[in-house]
Design a protein around this motif. Structure first.
Motif, short mmCIF file in Angstrom:
data_model
loop_
_atom_site.label_atom_id
_atom_site.label_comp_id
_atom_site.label_asym_id
_atom_site.label_seq_id
_atom_site.Cartn_x
_atom_site.Cartn_y
_atom_site.Cartn_z
N ASP A 40 -2.23 8.23 10.97
CA ASP A 40 -3.00 7.49 9.99
C ASP A 40 -4.29 6.71 10.72
N ASP A 52 0.97 -1.19 -0.27
CA ASP A 52 0.03 -0.16 0.09
C ASP A 52 0.90 1.25 0.07
N HIS A 95 -1.65 -0.38 12.16
CA HIS A 95 -1.45 -1.59 11.52
C HIS A 95 0.28 -1.40 11.13
N HIS A 105 -3.97 12.21 -1.07
CA HIS A 105 -3.44 11.27 -1.91
C HIS A 105 -4.40 10.21 -1.96
N ASP A 106 -5.58 10.16 -1.16
CA ASP A 106 -6.51 9.11 -1.38
C ASP A 106 -7.75 9.62 -2.09
N ARG A 159 -7.92 6.64 -6.34
CA ARG A 159 -7.01 7.02 -5.60
C ARG A 159 -5.67 7.30 -6.62
N GLU A 212 -6.22 -0.72 -3.62
CA GLU A 212 -7.59 -0.56 -3.38
C GLU A 212 -8.52 -0.41 -4.62
#
Ligand code: TEU
Ligand code: CA
Length: 562
Positions: free
Chosen positions: A199, A60, A103, A326-327, A412, A385
């Motif tokens: 995040d 990612d 995560h 960026h998303d 994205r 994604e």
């Protein structure tokens, strides 16, 4: 309202993979960023937010970290990173880093240990459960499609991953995990960084029973059981006590699904958690039913959301202001017009971003009016994604063109095509083959062109940043009061300092001219007011109480002081 440097700052977000490549491998890197620091200084931003640059297998693009204290090889070395920090500081800019601790990567040493055995001292660093009736432990879906659980042969259990299967969620209920995170944060802060963007920080606390989510899908979004979970605020207060409060820094939490009331808990000054959060309400304004289904958005809703956040946090906390990152798709393609009125609408939206109360965040290329991209084939897309969504929807029988349309509007990679520096091959981003294709419009839309054109979007951003610094009392700290709430084409508001400066901002959100009339009782002081900034050439003799706003026109007017 207490004053703070981070309230008066403008932040510039860098997505390193797509910013500037220095060695021709097609991947942006830290030496590349260093070579562009003068550009950032010319723009006038105060703070750089650097998306993750840590060691990562890049499932990612760096949001899957395998080592928190090492720099990703493709991006350079720790010595390069130190030169970057020095380069920013010596130019009077600050650096905030991306903290990704909901995560890790499944290639992080903690996870590699954790998966070895149920008795591993690292087992409880992550969230492991037995399956139920031959299925996953619960029905939660991942943000990136499919189940939020992955089966691991080694011990016959499943682990939780709210994002990709290579991003196992850390178990924040384990005090050792929290200790590790705080030590790592202090290690970076001691190197001299100026803060963190955190995040999905409101996902760190899960309801311990991990109940099934409601919904009629095979997998369903379980947000109510992990967004703003039971211990989220406790952990952030602990983090603040243990680490953040010991430094003069800024923090901004990425918090999907927060309301202003929930946000106020994260950012209230007396509670001691974070300085700001990123809200998603505006980003959801055009969401249809399924993933990346788009429905038309209405200005009335846009204004209602913005005003709700402006007034909802007033006097309680501080807003962050962003229209893309960026998303998200490019703001000019989403909220403006990326064709005929690209320049006017990009400047109009920038005027909004820089004259609301809060700290503005500029995403790289926004200052050039970079647009969404439409690649002809799914094979040109790189984002996990996007690729997962494409596969899932295709398997579900949705027509391919439909899926591609969703990707064109919301994918994205719209934000991740390389920075457009000039009109040469690969846009000056790289001397090699970029890791993702350029947006073909780089030959017209690029930094070199923009810097030479006094009337460019780039120079307008510079003016806005300067304006904010010259009118701190009103633009940063002044009260926000919306006017013409019911108007369907104009967004207008005043920024007011009692017994001080009063500004009027009027924005035409559409490509048709429209009559602007100040409502009765609002600001006689604007009669004969002064135009501080606008995105059209100034016109003599306009009466600011009643005038025509041209297509996508934006004006900032200062009322006459008495
Ligand atoms: O994003 C979290 C998040 O909310 C996204 O899933 C977003 O809603 C979605 O991508 C919109 O399409 C953060 C990072 O910003 C993102 O880049 C990471 O992929 C994600 O967390 C996992 O770390
Ligand atoms: Ca490179």
């Amino acid at each position: 309202m207490t004053k703070a440097w981070w309230k008066e700052s403008v932040v510039y977000q860098i997505y390193p993979r797509s910013f500037q490549d220095s060695n021709g491998d097609g991947i942006g890197d830290i030496p590349g960023i260093i070579s562009r620091l003068d550009y950032l200084q010319e723009l006038g931003v105060d703070v750089v937010w650097l998306c993750p640059v840590f060691e990562s297998p890049n499932d990612d693009n760096g949001y899957d970290i395998s080592h928190y204290r090492r720099i990703m090889k493709e991006f350079g070395t720790m010595a390069d990173w130190e030169r970057l920090l020095d380069g920013l500081h010596s130019r009077g800019m600050k650096l905030i880093m991306d903290l990704v601790v909901n995560h890790t990567s499944d290639e992080h040493a903690w996870f590699e240990e954790s998966r070895l055995s149920k008795n591993s001292p690292y087992r409880d660093y992550y969230i492991w459960r037995d399956g139920q009736n031959g299925r996953e432990p619960n029905n939660w879906s991942s943000f990136f499609s499919g189940s939020a659980w992955k089966y691991d042969e080694e011990t016959g259990q499943y682990f939780l991953h709210l994002f990709s299967g290579k991003q196992p969620d850390l178990n924040w209920d384990n005090p050792r995990v929290r200790r590790e995170v705080y030590d790592m944060m202090a290690w970076w802060l001691d190197k001299g960084i100026d803060g963190f963007r955190m995040d999905v920080i409101n996902l760190i606390s899960k309801v311990p029973e991990l109940p099934d989510a409601h919904g009629d899908g095979w997998y369903n979004f379980g947000g109510e059981f992990f967004m703003n979970g039971p211990k989220a605020h406790d952990y952030l207060r602990e983090m603040n006590r243990e680490v953040l409060s010991r430094y003069d820094i800024m923090t901004v939490g990425e918090t999907p699904g927060v309301t202003p009331d929930e946000a106020a808990k994260y950012v209230s000054e007396h509670r001691g958690e974070l300085n700001m959060v990123f809200q998603f309400e505006l980003m959801d304004i055009d969401s249809g039913y399924g993933k990346w289904d788009v429905r038309p958005w209405r200005l009335r809703d846009f204004k209602r959301i913005m005003s709700k956040w402006q007034t909802g946090l007033a006097g309680r906390g501080w807003n962050s202001l962003y229209l893309n990152n960026h998303d998200q798709p490019r703001l000019v393609s989403r909220f403006g017009d990326d064709g005929r009125y690209r320049k006017q609408s990009a400047k109009m939206l920038a005027t909004l971003l820089h004259t609301l109360q809060g700290t503005p965040y500029i995403y790289q290329g926004e200052e050039l009016g970079m647009t969404n991209v439409r690649f002809g084939s799914i094979h040109e897309y790189k984002d996990i994604e996007t690729l997962n969504m494409y596969r899932e929807h295709l398997d579900g029988g949705r027509p391919e063109q439909d899926i591609m349309n969703g990707i064109y509007s919301k994918g994205r990679d719209n934000a991740r095509t390389p920075m457009q520096w000039d009109a040469s091959a690969s846009g000056g981003f790289s001397t090699g083959q970029p890791w993702i294709s350029m947006n073909p419009n780089y030959t017209e839309i690029n930094a070199e062109e923009a810097r030479l054109d006094e009337d460019s979007i780039f120079h307008y951003y510079r003016k806005l940043i300067r304006l904010r610094k010259e009118h701190t009392d009103s633009i940063v700290y002044g009260r926000y009061e919306e006017i013409l709430e019911q108007h369907e084409q104009i967004y207008a508001y005043t920024r007011v300092v009692d017994d001080g400066e009063k500004l009027l901002v009027a924005l035409n959100f559409y490509g048709e001219p429209v009559e602007f009339k100040l409502p009765d009782g609002v600001g006689a002081e604007f009669e004969g007011g002064e135009l501080l900034l606008g995105n059209y050439p100034a016109e003599e003799g306009r009466d600011w109480r009643s005038f025509t706003l041209r297509p996508y026109e934006a004006v900032v007017i200062r009322g006459q002081s008495n």
